[in-house]
Structure formats: C-alpha cells, structure tokens
Design an enzyme around this catalytic site. Structure first.
Site, PDB file in Angstrom:
ATOM      1  N   GLU A 135       0.832  -1.204   0.000  1.00  0.00           N
ATOM      2  CA  GLU A 135       0.000   0.000   0.000  1.00  0.00           C
ATOM      3  C   GLU A 135       0.867   1.256   0.000  1.00  0.00           C
ATOM      4  O   GLU A 135       1.813   1.376   0.775  1.00  0.00           O
ATOM      5  CB  GLU A 135      -0.907   0.002   1.233  1.00  0.00           C
ATOM      6  CG  GLU A 135      -1.856   1.203   1.298  1.00  0.00           C
ATOM      7  CD  GLU A 135      -2.907   1.032   2.366  1.00  0.00           C
ATOM      8  OE1 GLU A 135      -3.609  -0.018   2.330  1.00  0.00           O
ATOM      9  OE2 GLU A 135      -3.026   1.905   3.241  1.00  0.00           O
ATOM     10  N   TYR A 166      -6.320   7.515  -0.366  1.00  0.00           N
ATOM     11  CA  TYR A 166      -6.737   8.914  -0.499  1.00  0.00           C
ATOM     12  C   TYR A 166      -5.864   9.763   0.418  1.00  0.00           C
ATOM     13  O   TYR A 166      -5.318   9.278   1.404  1.00  0.00           O
ATOM     14  CB  TYR A 166      -8.145   9.084   0.026  1.00  0.00           C
ATOM     15  CG  TYR A 166      -9.279   8.901  -0.928  1.00  0.00           C
ATOM     16  CD1 TYR A 166     -10.513   9.467  -0.624  1.00  0.00           C
ATOM     17  CD2 TYR A 166      -9.176   8.173  -2.099  1.00  0.00           C
ATOM     18  CE1 TYR A 166     -11.605   9.313  -1.451  1.00  0.00           C
ATOM     19  CE2 TYR A 166     -10.257   8.003  -2.935  1.00  0.00           C
ATOM     20  CZ  TYR A 166     -11.478   8.583  -2.608  1.00  0.00           C
ATOM     21  OH  TYR A 166     -12.558   8.426  -3.427  1.00  0.00           O
ATOM     22  N   ALA A 175      -5.976  13.175   3.117  1.00  0.00           N
ATOM     23  CA  ALA A 175      -6.902  13.552   4.181  1.00  0.00           C
ATOM     24  C   ALA A 175      -8.151  14.193   3.584  1.00  0.00           C
ATOM     25  O   ALA A 175      -8.088  15.048   2.711  1.00  0.00           O
ATOM     26  CB  ALA A 175      -6.222  14.524   5.144  1.00  0.00           C
ATOM     27  N   LYS A 203     -20.440  -5.332   6.112  1.00  0.00           N
ATOM     28  CA  LYS A 203     -19.654  -5.064   4.907  1.00  0.00           C
ATOM     29  C   LYS A 203     -19.514  -6.323   4.052  1.00  0.00           C
ATOM     30  O   LYS A 203     -19.600  -6.267   2.818  1.00  0.00           O
ATOM     31  CB  LYS A 203     -18.275  -4.509   5.290  1.00  0.00           C
ATOM     32  CG  LYS A 203     -18.328  -3.111   5.897  1.00  0.00           C
ATOM     33  CD  LYS A 203     -16.953  -2.520   6.128  1.00  0.00           C
ATOM     34  CE  LYS A 203     -16.271  -3.038   7.354  1.00  0.00           C
ATOM     35  NZ  LYS A 203     -15.020  -2.298   7.688  1.00  0.00           N
ATOM     36  N   GLN A 231      -6.119  -3.574   9.882  1.00  0.00           N
ATOM     37  CA  GLN A 231      -5.278  -2.493  10.370  1.00  0.00           C
ATOM     38  C   GLN A 231      -3.961  -3.093  10.868  1.00  0.00           C
ATOM     39  O   GLN A 231      -3.890  -4.273  11.218  1.00  0.00           O
ATOM     40  CB  GLN A 231      -5.986  -1.766  11.509  1.00  0.00           C
ATOM     41  CG  GLN A 231      -5.255  -0.542  12.031  1.00  0.00           C
ATOM     42  CD  GLN A 231      -5.952   0.058  13.239  1.00  0.00           C
ATOM     43  OE1 GLN A 231      -6.220  -0.644  14.208  1.00  0.00           O
ATOM     44  NE2 GLN A 231      -6.242   1.346  13.183  1.00  0.00           N
TER      45      GLN A 231
END
Length: 297
Positions: free
Chosen positions: A17, A49, A51, A168, A179
């Site tokens: 990432e 993305y 902020a 989801k 995470q």
C-alpha cells in the site's frame, strides 16, 4: 487480477500500500519505490486517499500509472468523505474508465477539525453502504474492506465492531485487510471470532515495518493497536540511533510475518509508507521471488 479471484486457488497474495506524494520529488521517489517492490510481483498495489479525500483524483491517476507503466494490478482506495452519492458514482465511473477493477472500500477518517464522522449532505455514513453502492453500479468490481483485530477506535466494543464488519461482507466485500498490529495473537483471535460470526472471506493481515520510532509513535497514537512492551523497550534504547531502529523494526516484522505464514494466512498486506528498503529486506528474508526484468516502459 481481481480481489474476488486472488485467494481462491491457495496462492499466497502479497500486496503493498502506498499514498499519493505531495510534490514532484515525492513522485520520483515513489516511482523508484514501486519499481523496486513490483519486482516481487505483488498481487496488487493499493493507493490511498489524502486527508478528507483530497487526493481522490490523484489516486486514480497513480493506479492507472501502476497498471499501464509498471504492469501491475492496482487497487484504488475509495471513501465516503465529503461526497454525495452522485459524486461517488462519478468517481467510480472515472476509476472504471481508467481500467481500475479493484476498490478498497472504506468509510474514511473524519476531516480535519471533526472529532466524529459526519456524512456529506446526500452522502453515505458507513463503509457497508459504500460496498452496496459499488455492487449496485459496478457489480463485477473486486472489493476489499478494512478489519480491526483490536477493534475500531470508534466502536463501543469488539462485538459491535464485528457486527459492522459482517455488514460489509454481507453487502458484497470479497476480502478483509486488517489495520496494522504488532501482536499476532490479536490477529489469530480476530480471525477466530470472524469464523464464529459466519464471516467466510479471506482475512489478510496488515503489517507496517517500523523504520523510525518517532514516526511509528505518531501513527500508533491514531489507532488502537497494542505496542508490545519488549518492542517499545528495544526502540527506546535505540532512540538516538536511526539505523538501529530500522534493524529492530525489520527483524521484528520478519519474525511476525514468518509466524503468520506458518499459521496459514492467505497473504500479507504491507503498509510501505512509500519506501522500499525495509520491505525488500523482509521480502528477501521470507523468500518471496524477485524478477530481474525491467518492468517499467
């Protein structure tokens, strides 16, 4: 390859990432990083993305570059932040037209100055709504979503957080990317709780190699992950030695990944912070094959 197909045949899925740089020098450095890491043939490179969704168009541009110039599958991050439903559908269409067929669907962090997430007028509030929107308009998109081994910071407890994850998945997510964490036991327990809750999608652990103690302290202050005392002690003892901090972080990540692979994870998602040196060391130690071909055109 789409996320929906990636983990079906038992092939280990390495993914990395990145984030959009702020300036041209950052772009040049990122391109060097990508050229280094793509030699390890990751299943995909995901791009975040900025902020508040500030780099959403740049995200599409970088994903297109990754696919067209570096010939590697890209996955674009996609959030609810500061967007109406119509704007979200327009963004999806732009991504699709650019050849992007994998999306990481996330609610997104509250914009600067907001303590809690407030949806835009006519927008969406939850990531499961975003997954539903994608499936409604682009049913063949591959969709990844976030999971939290140590509970989302805004969730009242782990059961509530797991219920949100199930929403989801039921909306159409193909895989779950966690995470960052530093204690593997939290991941194993999370995986077991997901299984008990009927969540049957691949769960891919997210790993962030530590390269600098101060930097990881800032990152950890924004999430709810445990920072193991033994690791903290080693880093504090080396807080005046950046090279030693790097070595401690890399060796810890190697051991962490070795244990996860032994426990049968379908892949590992690396948060590389736009730098290649730490991940190259880890990939080599784990035996990931590297091609010597020139992948850029």
């Amino acid at each position: 390859m789409q996320i929906s197909e990636l983990y079906r045949d038992g092939t280990f899925g390495l993914s990395v990432e990145i984030f959009p740089p702020r300036n041209e020098s950052g772009d040049a450095e990122l391109f060097k990083t990508l050229e280094e890491l793509i030699r390890y043939q990751p299943a995909f490179v995901s791009c975040t993305y900025g902020a508040g969704g500030s780099t959403s168009k740049r995200t599409i541009e970088l994903c297109a570059l990754i696919q067209n110039q570096l010939h590697n599958t890209a996955t674009a991050h996609f959030t609810c932040v500061n967007s109406t439903r119509e704007e979200l559908v327009e963004w999806l269409q732009n991504a699709f037209d650019a050849g992007i067929t994998n999306i990481m669907a996330l609610r997104g962090d509250p914009p600067a100055g907001q303590e809690t997430f407030v949806p835009a007028d006519g927008g969406l509030k939850y990531a499961n709504e975003l997954v539903t929107l994608i499936r409604e308009h682009f049913p063949k998109m591959g969709i990844g979503v976030a999971g939290y081994p140590e509970c989302h910071p805004e969730a009242s407890d782990a059961n509530v957080d797991l219920t949100n994850l199930k929403r989801k998945v039921d909306a159409g997510a193909d895989a779950i990317y966690t995470q960052l964490f530093f204690n593997n036991e939290h991941f194993y327990q999370f995986r077991e709780r997901c299984s008990q809750a009927g969540i049957d999608r691949p769960i891919i652990p997210g790993i962030m190699p530590i390269t600098e103690y101060r930097r990881i302290q800032r990152i950890m202050s924004m999430c709810s992950s445990e920072f193991p005392a033994d690791l903290v002690g080693q880093l504090e003892a080396a807080q005046d030695d950046l090279e030693a901090q790097f070595e401690i972080g890399v060796e810890y990540a190697i051991r962490q990944c070795e244990q996860l692979i032994k426990e049968g994870v379908p892949g590992i998602h690396f948060y590389v912070l736009n730098r290649s040196q730490a991940c190259k060391r880890i990939f080599d130690a784990l035996g990931f094959p590297e091609t010597q071909e020139n992948i850029a055109t």
